[in-house]
Design a protein around this motif. Structure first.
Motif, mmCIF file in Angstrom:
data_model
loop_
_atom_site.group_PDB
_atom_site.id
_atom_site.type_symbol
_atom_site.label_atom_id
_atom_site.label_comp_id
_atom_site.label_asym_id
_atom_site.label_seq_id
_atom_site.Cartn_x
_atom_site.Cartn_y
_atom_site.Cartn_z
ATOM 1 N N GLU A 3 0.834 -1.207 0.000
ATOM 2 C CA GLU A 3 0.000 0.000 0.000
ATOM 3 C C GLU A 3 0.869 1.258 0.000
ATOM 4 O O GLU A 3 0.559 2.236 -0.675
ATOM 5 C CB GLU A 3 -0.925 -0.018 1.221
ATOM 6 C CG GLU A 3 -2.246 0.677 0.999
ATOM 7 C CD GLU A 3 -3.076 0.077 -0.118
ATOM 8 O OE1 GLU A 3 -3.790 0.849 -0.795
ATOM 9 O OE2 GLU A 3 -3.027 -1.147 -0.327
ATOM 10 N N ILE A 25 -6.405 4.136 -2.255
ATOM 11 C CA ILE A 25 -5.290 3.906 -1.336
ATOM 12 C C ILE A 25 -5.836 3.673 0.069
ATOM 13 O O ILE A 25 -6.653 4.468 0.562
ATOM 14 C CB ILE A 25 -4.322 5.110 -1.327
ATOM 15 C CG1 ILE A 25 -3.648 5.250 -2.696
ATOM 16 C CG2 ILE A 25 -3.266 4.962 -0.229
ATOM 17 C CD1 ILE A 25 -2.813 6.501 -2.850
ATOM 18 N N LYS A 26 -5.413 2.593 0.694
ATOM 19 C CA LYS A 26 -5.824 2.295 2.073
ATOM 20 C C LYS A 26 -4.775 2.887 3.004
ATOM 21 O O LYS A 26 -3.830 2.229 3.422
ATOM 22 C CB LYS A 26 -5.947 0.783 2.261
ATOM 23 C CG LYS A 26 -6.999 0.154 1.359
ATOM 24 C CD LYS A 26 -6.952 -1.364 1.426
ATOM 25 C CE LYS A 26 -7.937 -1.972 0.427
ATOM 26 N NZ LYS A 26 -7.809 -3.437 0.344
ATOM 27 N N LYS A 46 2.325 1.630 -3.447
ATOM 28 C CA LYS A 46 1.302 2.109 -4.389
ATOM 29 C C LYS A 46 1.132 3.625 -4.281
ATOM 30 O O LYS A 46 1.064 4.324 -5.296
ATOM 31 C CB LYS A 46 -0.042 1.423 -4.099
ATOM 32 C CG LYS A 46 -1.115 1.761 -5.130
ATOM 33 C CD LYS A 46 -2.512 1.554 -4.603
ATOM 34 C CE LYS A 46 -2.827 0.112 -4.319
ATOM 35 N NZ LYS A 46 -4.252 -0.063 -3.928
#
Length: 202
Positions: free
Chosen positions: A54, A191-192, A57
């Protein structure tokens, strides 16, 4: 200026998302690159691996390297509020990202280049630092002598699906206003951010 210059389709396939924009390679092969790309074994990932993915990313999406990203996270963690949301707000307030969001450039990489080559002014002053952080009320404009650049006119001719609530665009003057920092639900990136917070909290 440090930035990622490697293969973009490979990265997009790694995350299974078009993080650099539309990608024909990703459409044809929507699975990770490598000889084990379609293997079901690769679906078993540890908690750390998910958190790291994550973060990577987010870094690739906004075009930051590790040191820049860590510095921005540290700034967000020192402020009052939800750290993950503040991190995304700071990322969105970068000048190169705002030039991209306004439609002046088709990608963040192209926006970074326009800023670096002094085609963009902020509050009537030329700014050539892509990471420059905008504040509410700042005016971002295409430099007068750069308004006829083919790259800019082509990008502006492409209709955008929707403008962003935290930005205001004036087509006549080719300028945009950064109204305020966006709320989390206004930011379209998948996006987390909580996973990133958990990773840096280890």
């Amino acid at each position: 200026m440090a930035r990622y210059t490697g293969p973009k389709s490979k990265i997009a396939r790694k995350f299974r998302e078009p993080i650099f924009g539309p990608d024909k390679a990703l459409e044809k092969k929507n699975y990770p690159p490598g000889m084990h790309g379609t293997s079901k074994r690769r679906n078993k990932q540890s908690e750390y691996a998910l958190q790291l993915m994550e973060k990577q990313k987010a870094k690739y999406t906004y075009g930051l390297l590790e040191r820049q990203f860590a510095r921005l996270f540290d700034k967000a963690s020192r402020k009052e509020g939800v750290t993950g949301e503040l991190l995304l707000k700071y990322l969105e307030a970068r000048l190169d990202n705002t030039v991209f969001r306004l439609g002046i450039a088709p990608t963040r990489a192209a926006a970074r280049q326009l800023v670096s080559h002094r085609h963009i002014v902020v509050n009537d002053q030329v700014v050539n630092i892509p990471s420059y952080e905008l504040r509410p009320g700042d005016i971002v404009q295409v430099r007068e002598r750069s308004q006829s650049l083919e790259a800019i006119t082509e990008s502006l001719s492409v209709p955008r699906a929707g403008r962003y609530n935290w930005l205001e665009w004036d087509e006549k003057s080719l300028s945009g206003k950064f109204l305020n920092f966006p709320d989390r639900d206004q930011i379209p990136e998948n996006i987390k951010e909580q996973l990133i917070v958990e990773l840096y909290s280890k």
